[in-house]
Motif scaffolding. Structure first.
Motif, PDB file in Angstrom:
ATOM      1  N   LEU A 934     -26.508  -4.240 -22.190  1.00  0.00           N
ATOM      2  CA  LEU A 934     -25.744  -5.442 -22.531  1.00  0.00           C
ATOM      3  C   LEU A 934     -25.693  -5.652 -24.042  1.00  0.00           C
ATOM      4  O   LEU A 934     -24.649  -6.015 -24.594  1.00  0.00           O
ATOM      5  N   LYS A 935     -26.823  -5.402 -24.688  1.00  0.00           N
ATOM      6  CA  LYS A 935     -26.901  -5.571 -26.140  1.00  0.00           C
ATOM      7  C   LYS A 935     -25.960  -4.597 -26.848  1.00  0.00           C
ATOM      8  O   LYS A 935     -25.258  -4.959 -27.797  1.00  0.00           O
ATOM      9  N   THR A 936     -25.961  -3.352 -26.362  1.00  0.00           N
ATOM     10  CA  THR A 936     -25.087  -2.325 -26.952  1.00  0.00           C
ATOM     11  C   THR A 936     -23.621  -2.683 -26.785  1.00  0.00           C
ATOM     12  O   THR A 936     -22.812  -2.542 -27.712  1.00  0.00           O
ATOM     13  N   ASN A 937     -23.265  -3.178 -25.602  1.00  0.00           N
ATOM     14  CA  ASN A 937     -21.874  -3.563 -25.352  1.00  0.00           C
ATOM     15  C   ASN A 937     -21.460  -4.783 -26.165  1.00  0.00           C
ATOM     16  O   ASN A 937     -20.314  -4.891 -26.601  1.00  0.00           O
ATOM     17  N   LYS A 938     -22.410  -5.714 -26.359  1.00  0.00           N
ATOM     18  CA  LYS A 938     -22.108  -6.888 -27.197  1.00  0.00           C
ATOM     19  C   LYS A 938     -21.848  -6.457 -28.642  1.00  0.00           C
ATOM     20  O   LYS A 938     -20.944  -6.968 -29.307  1.00  0.00           O
ATOM     21  N   LYS A 939     -22.657  -5.512 -29.098  1.00  0.00           N
ATOM     22  CA  LYS A 939     -22.476  -4.991 -30.452  1.00  0.00           C
ATOM     23  C   LYS A 939     -21.117  -4.298 -30.580  1.00  0.00           C
ATOM     24  O   LYS A 939     -20.404  -4.455 -31.575  1.00  0.00           O
ATOM     25  N   LYS A 940     -20.759  -3.530 -29.540  1.00  0.00           N
ATOM     26  CA  LYS A 940     -19.470  -2.842 -29.537  1.00  0.00           C
ATOM     27  C   LYS A 940     -18.326  -3.845 -29.485  1.00  0.00           C
ATOM     28  O   LYS A 940     -17.312  -3.689 -30.175  1.00  0.00           O
ATOM     29  N   LEU A 941     -18.511  -4.901 -28.682  1.00  0.00           N
ATOM     30  CA  LEU A 941     -17.480  -5.938 -28.566  1.00  0.00           C
ATOM     31  C   LEU A 941     -17.250  -6.619 -29.909  1.00  0.00           C
ATOM     32  O   LEU A 941     -16.105  -6.854 -30.316  1.00  0.00           O
ATOM     33  N   LYS A 942     -18.335  -6.907 -30.599  1.00  0.00           N
ATOM     34  CA  LYS A 942     -18.237  -7.546 -31.913  1.00  0.00           C
ATOM     35  C   LYS A 942     -17.475  -6.661 -32.893  1.00  0.00           C
ATOM     36  O   LYS A 942     -16.617  -7.131 -33.654  1.00  0.00           O
ATOM     37  N   LYS A 943     -17.773  -5.367 -32.840  1.00  0.00           N
ATOM     38  CA  LYS A 943     -17.100  -4.421 -33.725  1.00  0.00           C
ATOM     39  C   LYS A 943     -15.606  -4.355 -33.415  1.00  0.00           C
ATOM     40  O   LYS A 943     -14.764  -4.337 -34.327  1.00  0.00           O
ATOM     41  N   LEU A 944     -15.265  -4.337 -32.112  1.00  0.00           N
ATOM     42  CA  LEU A 944     -13.856  -4.291 -31.722  1.00  0.00           C
ATOM     43  C   LEU A 944     -13.112  -5.544 -32.144  1.00  0.00           C
ATOM     44  O   LEU A 944     -11.969  -5.486 -32.613  1.00  0.00           O
ATOM     45  N   VAL A 945     -13.764  -6.696 -31.992  1.00  0.00           N
ATOM     46  CA  VAL A 945     -13.141  -7.971 -32.372  1.00  0.00           C
ATOM     47  C   VAL A 945     -12.888  -8.016 -33.871  1.00  0.00           C
ATOM     48  O   VAL A 945     -11.827  -8.462 -34.327  1.00  0.00           O
ATOM     49  N   ASN A 946     -13.854  -7.547 -34.662  1.00  0.00           N
ATOM     50  CA  ASN A 946     -13.696  -7.524 -36.116  1.00  0.00           C
ATOM     51  C   ASN A 946     -12.545  -6.612 -36.527  1.00  0.00           C
ATOM     52  O   ASN A 946     -11.753  -6.947 -37.407  1.00  0.00           O
ATOM     53  N   GLU A 947     -12.467  -5.458 -35.869  1.00  0.00           N
ATOM     54  CA  GLU A 947     -11.389  -4.528 -36.188  1.00  0.00           C
ATOM     55  C   GLU A 947     -10.038  -5.117 -35.809  1.00  0.00           C
ATOM     56  O   GLU A 947      -9.055  -5.009 -36.558  1.00  0.00           O
ATOM     57  N   LEU A 948      -9.977  -5.783 -34.658  1.00  0.00           N
ATOM     58  CA  LEU A 948      -8.747  -6.434 -34.222  1.00  0.00           C
ATOM     59  C   LEU A 948      -8.315  -7.491 -35.224  1.00  0.00           C
ATOM     60  O   LEU A 948      -7.122  -7.604 -35.561  1.00  0.00           O
ATOM     61  N   GLN A 949      -9.279  -8.265 -35.698  1.00  0.00           N
ATOM     62  CA  GLN A 949      -8.970  -9.327 -36.642  1.00  0.00           C
ATOM     63  C   GLN A 949      -8.379  -8.760 -37.934  1.00  0.00           C
ATOM     64  O   GLN A 949      -7.424  -9.319 -38.494  1.00  0.00           O
ATOM     65  N   LYS A 950      -8.942  -7.638 -38.397  1.00  0.00           N
ATOM     66  CA  LYS A 950      -8.433  -7.028 -39.626  1.00  0.00           C
ATOM     67  C   LYS A 950      -6.976  -6.576 -39.451  1.00  0.00           C
ATOM     68  O   LYS A 950      -6.150  -6.745 -40.341  1.00  0.00           O
ATOM     69  N   TYR A 951      -6.685  -5.976 -38.308  1.00  0.00           N
ATOM     70  CA  TYR A 951      -5.309  -5.537 -38.050  1.00  0.00           C
ATOM     71  C   TYR A 951      -4.361  -6.723 -37.982  1.00  0.00           C
ATOM     72  O   TYR A 951      -3.240  -6.677 -38.509  1.00  0.00           O
ATOM     73  N   LYS A 952      -4.787  -7.798 -37.327  1.00  0.00           N
ATOM     74  CA  LYS A 952      -3.929  -8.982 -37.212  1.00  0.00           C
ATOM     75  C   LYS A 952      -3.659  -9.617 -38.568  1.00  0.00           C
ATOM     76  O   LYS A 952      -2.530 -10.040 -38.851  1.00  0.00           O
ATOM     77  N   VAL A 953      -4.698  -9.699 -39.391  1.00  0.00           N
ATOM     78  CA  VAL A 953      -4.523 -10.273 -40.735  1.00  0.00           C
ATOM     79  C   VAL A 953      -3.524  -9.452 -41.527  1.00  0.00           C
ATOM     80  O   VAL A 953      -2.663  -9.995 -42.226  1.00  0.00           O
ATOM     81  N   ARG A 954      -3.641  -8.133 -41.396  1.00  0.00           N
ATOM     82  CA  ARG A 954      -2.733  -7.244 -42.129  1.00  0.00           C
ATOM     83  C   ARG A 954      -1.297  -7.417 -41.646  1.00  0.00           C
ATOM     84  O   ARG A 954      -0.362  -7.493 -42.463  1.00  0.00           O
ATOM     85  N   VAL A 955      -1.120  -7.470 -40.329  1.00  0.00           N
ATOM     86  CA  VAL A 955       0.232  -7.586 -39.766  1.00  0.00           C
ATOM     87  C   VAL A 955       0.846  -8.945 -40.105  1.00  0.00           C
ATOM     88  O   VAL A 955       2.064  -9.052 -40.340  1.00  0.00           O
ATOM     89  N   ASP A 956       0.031  -9.982 -40.144  1.00  0.00           N
ATOM     90  CA  ASP A 956       0.538 -11.321 -40.433  1.00  0.00           C
ATOM     91  C   ASP A 956       0.850 -11.525 -41.909  1.00  0.00           C
ATOM     92  O   ASP A 956       1.456 -12.529 -42.283  1.00  0.00           O
ATOM     93  N   ASN A 957       0.416 -10.569 -42.736  1.00  0.00           N
ATOM     94  CA  ASN A 957       0.650 -10.689 -44.176  1.00  0.00           C
ATOM     95  C   ASN A 957       2.130 -10.503 -44.491  1.00  0.00           C
ATOM     96  O   ASN A 957       2.765  -9.549 -44.029  1.00  0.00           O
ATOM     97  N   GLU A 958       2.681 -11.418 -45.266  1.00  0.00           N
ATOM     98  CA  GLU A 958       4.111 -11.375 -45.574  1.00  0.00           C
ATOM     99  C   GLU A 958       4.486 -10.129 -46.364  1.00  0.00           C
ATOM    100  O   GLU A 958       5.531  -9.509 -46.123  1.00  0.00           O
ATOM    101  N   ALA A 959       3.599  -9.708 -47.289  1.00  0.00           N
ATOM    102  CA  ALA A 959       3.875  -8.517 -48.090  1.00  0.00           C
ATOM    103  C   ALA A 959       3.932  -7.271 -47.208  1.00  0.00           C
ATOM    104  O   ALA A 959       4.754  -6.372 -47.422  1.00  0.00           O
ATOM    105  N   PHE A 960       3.060  -7.223 -46.201  1.00  0.00           N
ATOM    106  CA  PHE A 960       3.059  -6.084 -45.279  1.00  0.00           C
ATOM    107  C   PHE A 960       4.383  -6.015 -44.529  1.00  0.00           C
ATOM    108  O   PHE A 960       4.967  -4.938 -44.372  1.00  0.00           O
ATOM    109  N   GLN A 961       4.864  -7.145 -44.050  1.00  0.00           N
ATOM    110  CA  GLN A 961       6.119  -7.182 -43.302  1.00  0.00           C
ATOM    111  C   GLN A 961       7.309  -6.754 -44.166  1.00  0.00           C
ATOM    112  O   GLN A 961       8.259  -6.155 -43.679  1.00  0.00           O
TER     113      GLN A 961
END
Length: 991
Positions: A934-961
């Motif tokens: 469970l601990k390993t999966n929570k750590k993996k989940l946290k990593k996936l969420v952080n990576e998702l957030q970075k992609y979303k921030v990049r896509v939402d950036n007006e300069a990127f669009q």
């Protein structure tokens, strides 16, 4: 031709392919009657027997895999190692780089002319032979005389030169040995004399008194490259040759100079100017005191017509001068000038037309012009002079001071700057010509960052001091001629007869007495001629082998050697000696430290290749000490560092692993950190390829065929994984080709290692075992594919690892026909990459939880969607093999998944699926292990969420669009969907 056998397969030899309509159609195998000998392969890769077998086969070291065409010559010279000892890792790097280039050029069809040689290394060799002479016979060179000493040096050269040649051969260097040279052989000696005479007669070489780097221990001028800088932050004692006690450095002395006819101050003391100096021993030769004209402390002296200062030790005065070069922040802002022993002072005195006064003799003792201190060694005289200044009440203060102490790298003596008669080569016009080669674009320097250094050095270059006061080297081909009236002149000639004729012409009389200069030429002078002297210059035949196609060497001698070769080549031949320069970095240890005796981190190529116990490493150091090569104090520090670096000695790695490791680094970087552990790892990598060849040979034998039957892959119906591995081969060969063009060898070694290790051995080969074991029709295709991959892959690897590649290539046919472009399928590559990633995730979970075959692991795959399910179903057999799970089940992940709640272990594996593993019920899972999952999966989940957030921030950036292209936007959006799906799956599995 004859029909050999009828088999259920669709691989046939050469052009006689029967194109089947169906996979199971029986095809006839055709091959020529000629067969290669049946060759056995040892159970594992052992470097020593492989290398011995290579030399048995390769009677001519330049024998090479070739394209069969002749594209003309390709010329290089090996930068000549000094005959001071054996090869070090820096030499090994340089030689390996050039050997890889030579082998690759031969594969392309060029006639490679790669000329080897060794350098007499004037100062370095003389120093080490003197040490050996003192250690073994208790004699100095002066005691045995010049002739006997030179005989000792020639003996040393014969022994060490042969050792260097042997080291280069063992390294696998495919050099043009029949044209080997030594920088003091007859051809080189003739070229050196011819160059000196031509430059002398053109007025570019002249003899004059000038300031040079002087080693009192060697009693010779030395080049800038032989001067090291010792950083001193605080007062510290330093060992100096010739002194029983260490000498204290890191202090600055304030000394008063009294103003002649100066006024008295309020206390009735005479007016004075206080100077700051780190070298009070040179005060005897002071000719002036200098201050900055804008320094307010000395403004009052600007209006005086002349200011004279009383010299404390001479019965004369010296002037106060004003110069903007004076640093007002240094000490008191007033500095003393000793132009005979300081570069800065020499230049300033020259501007002010002041004549220098010499303080020291060539051996570093006080000159007889100063009777009070005559014959005293310079640093002993320092203490006496400071004591006298204090007695005369002229010493104002002594304080700590940081400084840079110039040290002779050969003798470890403190450099003394001396004005002595020397031969100088005027280089201004030659530098301009060399610089124009770069500015015009005719010359390319790689890496290009060194173009700035090239320009700076050639722009700021001064006249080159080309003479040395040594016994070992090319004696200066110059004679001083005297007539009966006391007139004299210098002439340049190779012999006394010619010199006499020239002297008679110059002096206008036949009554001439000749005296040949006993000095020798700087080693760099003879080395600067090598591109054309080894080709036969000054004989016109040199034009047949000149210029070079590439000059490759270390960046640390870019100016001292490479630029000078360019200067001399342009001047003496009218043509640039090369148009491309490739520079490599300096080899350091694994921690990034330069290799030195004091650290005990010096490793020789032989020790890496053959392996060495700690005792043998210590014994090698002791032998060097006994021979006088290193000092007893260096032996102690070296041994301590050695024990720390290699407590268990060095494991045998073999030549191929050494070569591959050296070129696994970006050679263009400034420093290259060499790790012996990485070298041993690469030996294991080569064993992996060896085992792949054994598997392929054994598989062919079990199928009743031999590998030499495979000559083409054209028209063969390959499976998906067959096409995938050939696609990986195509990409690897493309990278190797590109890297050979731009000399990014680390990219080639990385690609080859990834292909052989991760792609071929760890993945593809494993997927073939079931078919080969069961002798299905796919087995023949698999063996053919393995053969093609090994053949072409080993040919690409051969320049880097010639020994093991040569051994293994005997077992496979060369030049199997492959149209690589047909197998470059990005969609297939991505699909298999996803499958391999899934298998890696599963294996990692099994490893973390120590799940083995005895647990009878059952793998459950949960496809993200129907498309994913279709993809996964195509590869279930391969997934089972690569994950080592006996049973693999697949279904869509949804609320109705039959066994999703009964999983012992679970996680996600990218965008395609999640997975779970169940094991036998007889193996209960402890509570702690469940919590860890469970601990390993929570750590993996946290990593996936952080990576998702970075992609979303990049896509939402007006300069990127605004700036990103459509392909990039699509990639980002798809990645967001994949990450979100994986996060949802992980949450659902954990529920």
């Amino acid at each position: 031709m004859q029909i050999i056998k009828v088999v259920t397969r669709n691989l046939v030899k050469h052009k006689h392919l029967c194109h089947p309509k169906l996979l199971n159609v029986t095809a006839r195998l055709y091959c020529s009657a000629a067969r290669g000998p049946k060759l056995s392969l040892a159970a594992g890769y052992q470097p020593k027997p492989v290398e011995e077998a290579y030399w048995e086969r390769e009677k001519e070291p330049t024998k090479e895999l070739s394209s069969g065409c002749n594209r003309g010559p390709y010329r290089m010279i090996l930068p000549p190692p000094n005959v001071t000892g054996n090869l070090h890792l820096g030499h090994a790097l340089m030689a390996t780089v050039q050997d890889v280039i030579a082998r690759q050029q031969r594969q392309l069809g060029y006639d490679v002319q790669w000329v080897p040689g060794t350098d007499h290394a004037g100062i370095a060799t003389q120093v080490v032979v003197e040490r050996t002479l003192a250690a073994t016979k208790g004699k100095t060179r002066q005691e045995i005389g010049r002739k006997a000493f030179l005989e000792e040096v020639w003996k040393w050269k014969a022994e060490k030169g042969a050792g260097i040649v042997q080291d280069l051969r063992q390294l696998g260097c495919s050099l043009d040995w029949q044209h080997e040279y030594f920088t003091m052989d007859e051809q080189q000696a003739n070229a050196v004399s011819a160059a000196f005479i031509q430059l002398f007669e053109e007025g570019l070489i002249k003899r004059r008194n000038s300031l040079v780097n002087w080693s009192c221990a060697l009693r010779s001028a030395i080049s800038d490259i032989e001067v090291e800088t010792l950083e001193i932050k605080e007062p510290v004692e330093v060992a100096v040759p010739g002194y029983e006690q260490n000498v204290l450095f890191g202090r600055i002395f304030d000394v008063a100079y009294r103003v002649v006819d100066g006024q008295l101050d309020n206390d009735g003391k005479p007016e004075e100017i206080v100077v700051s100096t780190t070298r009070p021993e040179t005060i005897l030769g002071d000719v002036a005191v200098a201050v900055h004209p804008a320094d307010p402390r000395y403004t009052k002296y600007r209006n005086r017509k002349e200011v004279q200062l009383q010299h404390p030790f001479r019965d004369d005065t010296i002037p106060l001068i004003f110069d903007i070069a004076v640093d007002m922040e240094f000490g008191t802002g007033a500095v003393k000038l000793t132009p005979a022993h300081d570069k800065f002072d020499f230049e300033m005195a020259t501007r002010h037309k002041l004549t220098g006064r010499r303080v020291f003799t060539e051996s570093g003792e006080i000159d007889d012009a100063y009777p009070e201190f005559q014959g005293k060694p310079r640093f002993e005289a320092r203490d006496l002079i400071v004591e006298r200044l204090e007695q005369m009440e002229l010493l104002r203060e002594v304080r700590a001071h940081s400084m840079q102490l110039p040290i002779c790298s050969r003798s470890k003596d403190v450099i003394e700057y001396m004005t002595v008669p020397q031969w100088f080569l005027k280089t201004k016009s030659m530098c301009e010509a060399a610089l124009s080669e770069l500015k015009s674009g005719r010359l390319q320097i790689m890496p290009s960052t060194f173009e700035t250094d090239w320009e700076r050095w050639l722009t700021d270059s001064r006249d080159w001091c080309i003479s040395r006061q040594l016994w070992w080297g090319h004696q200066v081909p110059a004679y001083e001629a005297f007539d009966s009236r006391g007139n004299s002149c210098w002439v340049a000639a190779t012999d006394e007869k010619t010199a006499r004729e020239k002297a008679i012409s110059k002096l206008g009389t036949k009554e001439v007495r000749l005296s040949r200069d006993v000095d020798v030429l700087d080693t760099w002078f003879s080395s600067s001629l090598l591109p054309f002297s080894v080709a036969g210059w000054p004989n016109e035949i040199y034009k047949e082998k000149y210029p070079l196609d590439l000059m490759q060497t270390g960046h640390d001698i870019l100016f001292f050697w490479v630029a000078r070769m360019m200067m001399m080549g342009l001047k003496l031949t009218g043509k640039a000696p090369f148009q491309r320069i490739l520079l490599n970095g300096i080899v350091c240890d694994a921690q990034g430290r330069k290799m030195s005796k004091s650290l005990g981190n010096i490793v020789t190529p032989q020790q890496v290749v053959q392996g060495a116990s700690l005792d043998s490493l210590k014994a090698t150091l002791q032998q060097s000490c006994d021979a006088g090569v290193i000092k007893p104090e260096e032996l102690r520090t070296s041994t301590e560092g050695l024990i720390k670096m290699f407590p268990n000695g060095i494991q045998e790695c073999g030549t191929d692993a050494l070569r591959f490791t050296l070129l696994s680094h970006n050679i263009k970087h400034h420093f290259i950190n060499f790790d012996v552990t990485a070298c041993y790892t690469n030996k294991l990598f080569l064993n992996k390829i060896w085992q792949a060849m054994r598997f392929t040979l054994g598989s062919a034998q079990s199928l009743g065929i031999t590998l030499d039957e495979f000559e083409t892959m054209e028209g063969v119906q390959l499976g998906m994984w067959d096409r995938w591995i050939i696609g990986r081969l195509a990409e690897t060969l493309a990278i190797c080709s590109e890297s050979s063009t731009n000399y990014n060898f680390h990219m080639a070694t990385s690609a080859l290692k990834h292909f052989f290790y991760q792609n071929l051995c760890d993945v593809y080969l494993e997927t073939t075992k079931t078919a080969i074991r069961n002798r299905t029709h796919d087995a023949y295709v698999n063996v053919g594919t393995l053969t093609a991959c090994l053949s072409w892959g080993l040919q690409a690897l051969a320049p880097f690892t010639p020994f093991v590649a040569s051994e293994l290539l005997q077992h496979v046919p060369l030049n199997i026909e492959l149209k690589l472009s047909e197998y470059q399928d990005p969609k297939l590559q991505a699909e298999v990459a996803d499958i391999v990633s899934i298998c890696t995730n599963v294996r990692q979970m099994k490893s973390r939880n120590q799940i083995s075959n005895r647990h009878a692991p059952k793998l459950s795959l949960f496809a993200q969607n129907e498309e994913a399910e279709t993809i996964l179903r195509r590869h279930l057999a391969q997934i089972g093999v690569l994950t080592r799970c006996g049973c693999v089940e697949l279904e869509l992940l949804n609320e109705d998944s039959k066994f999703s709640k009964k999983l012992n272990f679970f996680s996600t594996a990218g965008a395609l699926c999640s997975f779970g593993i169940t094991i036998k019920e007889e193996f209960p899972i402890p509570k702690e292990q469940r919590e860890q999952i469970l601990k390993t999966n929570k750590k993996k989940l946290k990593k996936l969420v952080n990576e998702l957030q970075k992609y979303k921030v990049r896509v939402d950036n007006e300069a990127f669009q605004l700036m990103a292209d459509s392909a990039t936007k699509t990639h980002f959006n798809n990645r967001i969907k994949e990450l979100q799906a994986e996060i949802d799956n992980l949450i659902r599995l954990a529920a």
